[in-house]
Design a protein around this motif. Structure first.
Motif, mmCIF file in Angstrom:
data_model
loop_
_atom_site.group_PDB
_atom_site.id
_atom_site.type_symbol
_atom_site.label_atom_id
_atom_site.label_comp_id
_atom_site.label_asym_id
_atom_site.label_seq_id
_atom_site.Cartn_x
_atom_site.Cartn_y
_atom_site.Cartn_z
ATOM 1 N N ASP A 132 0.717 -1.129 -0.306
ATOM 2 C CA ASP A 132 0.823 -0.217 0.171
ATOM 3 C C ASP A 132 0.982 1.107 -0.042
ATOM 4 O O ASP A 132 1.570 2.062 1.188
ATOM 5 N N HIS A 174 -5.493 5.286 3.790
ATOM 6 C CA HIS A 174 -5.682 5.245 5.216
ATOM 7 C C HIS A 174 -5.261 5.935 6.330
ATOM 8 O O HIS A 174 -3.684 6.140 6.453
ATOM 9 N N CYS A 175 -6.368 6.469 6.803
ATOM 10 C CA CYS A 175 -6.500 7.686 7.527
ATOM 11 C C CYS A 175 -7.476 7.717 8.904
ATOM 12 O O CYS A 175 -8.313 8.251 8.193
ATOM 13 N N THR A 233 -0.943 5.549 2.503
ATOM 14 C CA THR A 233 -0.712 5.136 4.248
ATOM 15 C C THR A 233 -0.771 6.472 5.205
ATOM 16 O O THR A 233 0.618 6.856 4.854
ATOM 17 N N GLY A 243 -2.464 -0.244 13.054
ATOM 18 C CA GLY A 243 -2.039 0.332 11.428
ATOM 19 C C GLY A 243 -1.889 -1.029 10.125
ATOM 20 O O GLY A 243 -2.224 -1.943 9.465
ATOM 21 N N ASP A 246 4.346 5.498 3.789
ATOM 22 C CA ASP A 246 3.654 6.178 4.625
ATOM 23 C C ASP A 246 4.381 7.538 4.508
ATOM 24 O O ASP A 246 4.650 7.817 3.580
ATOM 25 N N VAL A 263 -6.977 0.019 4.637
ATOM 26 C CA VAL A 263 -5.562 -1.173 4.419
ATOM 27 C C VAL A 263 -5.902 -2.219 4.648
ATOM 28 O O VAL A 263 -5.277 -2.672 4.284
ATOM 29 N N ALA A 322 -2.930 -4.114 7.665
ATOM 30 C CA ALA A 322 -2.889 -4.011 6.844
ATOM 31 C C ALA A 322 -3.104 -6.251 6.563
ATOM 32 O O ALA A 322 -3.023 -6.735 6.116
ATOM 33 N N ILE A 376 3.706 -0.941 3.631
ATOM 34 C CA ILE A 376 3.496 0.305 3.237
ATOM 35 C C ILE A 376 4.170 1.168 2.984
ATOM 36 O O ILE A 376 5.584 1.333 3.373
ATOM 37 N N THR A 418 -4.718 3.310 -0.250
ATOM 38 C CA THR A 418 -5.908 3.165 0.845
ATOM 39 C C THR A 418 -6.287 4.383 1.280
ATOM 40 O O THR A 418 -7.227 5.286 1.849
#
Length: 482
Positions: free
Chosen positions: A60, A320-321, A63, A81, A95, A345, A85, A93, A318
């Motif tokens: 990912d 993702h947040c 994120t 997180g 980030d 995620v 995942a 990930i 994603t």
């Protein structure tokens, strides 16, 4: 993280280029053999993958764990997180380090590295450029040469906060080219967003339904086109994050048709969720979907799928947040104050498999490309990540294409209190996930170890050339489809 031998037996290995029947032997955190009828070493764990696929773990590339944003901090930190995942088959990930304006990049980077030490999956970072000065120029060099950062993020939105003006974009893009790094952009015209927010609120629209009205597709398309044009003049590759609308996808396709190196990312949510969620009368429900760019009309979903199928768009992520209802409630009465973000995620792979492979839009190999291999290639992690081959990290997902699951906040591993895929039943889910050759998820049993994730250094890119054929810098992603 040490690991005893592990043999995945009887599955079909799926890489981005082909699929074939093979066993996979993992030892010492790496794949040591791929072939038929492999012998299990003494003491090895054996995973029966009969009738299942064996694929590289998901990557990912977008994120936001433990992100301080809009006056609060996301619910998921780097441990919760990355645990979520791994439960969903994503093993790495990337980030974001986001310095405050005037904050030295290295200070912010060290802060995020400290936060990420609790990660249970491998992780890397993009570093955001939120201002410009001599120290930023110098720190970018340090980050690339010493810390393994090869991508820098630019927010073209969020006026009066972290938004880049064109001067900053030009300076940062040029510096990235010199260093062999790739600029990435959040493409929304922040000036227009700010203006539209004020006008919409003056009309008496203050609820979450005002959010998409303040960020129409044209706002995204303009910023994407501007960033692509700047990158074209400077001859630097560019990666556009969370492409959400047909117009931005078309801008990328046009540039690529002219030979420009432009890459596009799509969020799982934008592929399946539409803008009707903002008109739901329940504030908490509508506010939970507030993210930027917002969810769009259904016609944009078709365009995004077509972009992935045609190869104009390359990765899925994603963003993702996660913020909870209490955090989102700060914007009750003023949609512009709702913290932007949603989760996903854990659900990304299953949603994309169900809506992509099960519908015939994607082959299993194309699925691997857009969920893992392309991200590994674009950000210089390939072939360590993104493929099932001898010498690669043993980050793998065993995928059961016939198993079903109903996605829900009640069963997710994320600490968020909402799931944008709530109630969606998917066919095709991970049965096992391996990280560094260890089983971290097996038939619903999550076995993560706090702090076991490793920081991924990503080297700078290979040479590219300017319009006259002169070597310009080290800034061309390797082995990525043009």
């Amino acid at each position: 993280m040490s690991s005893s031998p592990l043999l995945i037996r009887g599955g079909t290995v799926v890489n981005a280029d082909r699929a074939f029947r093979a066993d996979v032997l993992c030892q010492g955190g790496q794949i040591v053999a791929v072939g038929e009828s492999l012998e299990a070493p003494m003491g090895a764990t054996v995973v029966d993958a009969g009738g299942q696929y064996v694929m590289p773990g998901g990557i990912d590339p977008h994120t936001h764990m433990q992100l301080p944003f809009m006056g609060t901090v996301t619910r998921d930190d780097f441990f919760s997180g990355t645990a979520a995942a791994l439960a969903g088959g994503t093993t790495s990930i990337i980030d974001f380090v986001i310095p405050d304006p005037q904050q030295p990049l290295m200070d912010a980077y060290q802060t995020w590295r400290g936060w990420a030490e609790k990660s249970c999956a491998d992780y890397g970072f993009h570093v955001a450029i939120t201002w410009w000065g001599d120290s930023v120029h110098a720190d970018m060099g340090t980050l690339v040469r010493e810390e393994g950062i090869n991508s820098f993020k630019h927010f073209m939105a969020y006026k009066n906060a972290i938004m880049c003006d064109d001067e900053t974009l030009v300076n940062s893009f040029r510096r990235a080219l010199e260093l062999g790094a790739m600029p990435t952009v959040h493409a929304e015209n922040g000036e227009l967003v700010f203006l539209l927010q004020q006008e919409i609120k003056k009309q008496g629209i203050t609820g979450p339904e005002g959010h998409p009205l303040s960020r129409p597709p044209a706002v995204e398309a303009e910023a994407a086109q501007r960033a692509i044009a700047i990158a074209d003049v400077l001859k630097v590759p560019i990666y556009v994050v969370h492409v959400s609308c047909a117009e931005a996808a078309e801008a990328i396709a046009r540039a690529r048709a002219q030979g420009q190196r432009v890459y596009g990312e799509v969020l799982a949510g934008h592929l399946v969720v539409d803008d009707s969620v903002y008109r739901d009368p329940r504030y908490d429900f509508a506010a939970a979907h507030v993210m930027s760019p917002p969810f769009r009309e259904k016609r944009h979903q078709r365009a995004l799928w077509q972009g992935l199928q045609a190869g104009h768009l390359h990765t899925t992520a994603t963003d993702h947040c996660t913020f909870c209802a209490e955090q989102k409630a700060v914007g009750r009465g003023d949609f512009s104050k709702i913290p932007n973000g949603a989760g996903g995620v854990e659900e990304r792979l299953a949603v994309i498999w169900d809506e992509g492979v099960n519908t015939g839009r994607l082959t299993p190999s194309e699925f691997v490309a857009i969920t893992s291999a392309n991200a590994a290639k674009l950000f210089n992690l390939y072939p360590r990540k993104g493929c099932v081959t001898v010498g690669a990290d043993a980050d793998l997902v065993v995928w059961d294409p016939s198993a079903t699951k109903t996605l829900s906040v009640s069963t997710q591993h994320s600490l968020g209190d909402f799931n944008v895929f709530e109630g969606r039943t998917v066919t095709g889910v991970p049965s096992h996930t391996l990280s560094q050759g260890r089983l971290v998820y097996a038939q619903g049993d999550l076995r993560v170890e706090r702090g076991s994730g490793r920081y991924l250094k990503r080297p700078a890119f290979g040479p590219t050339f300017d319009a006259l054929g002169r070597q310009a810098a080290l800034a061309q992603p390797q082995a990525v489809p043009r």
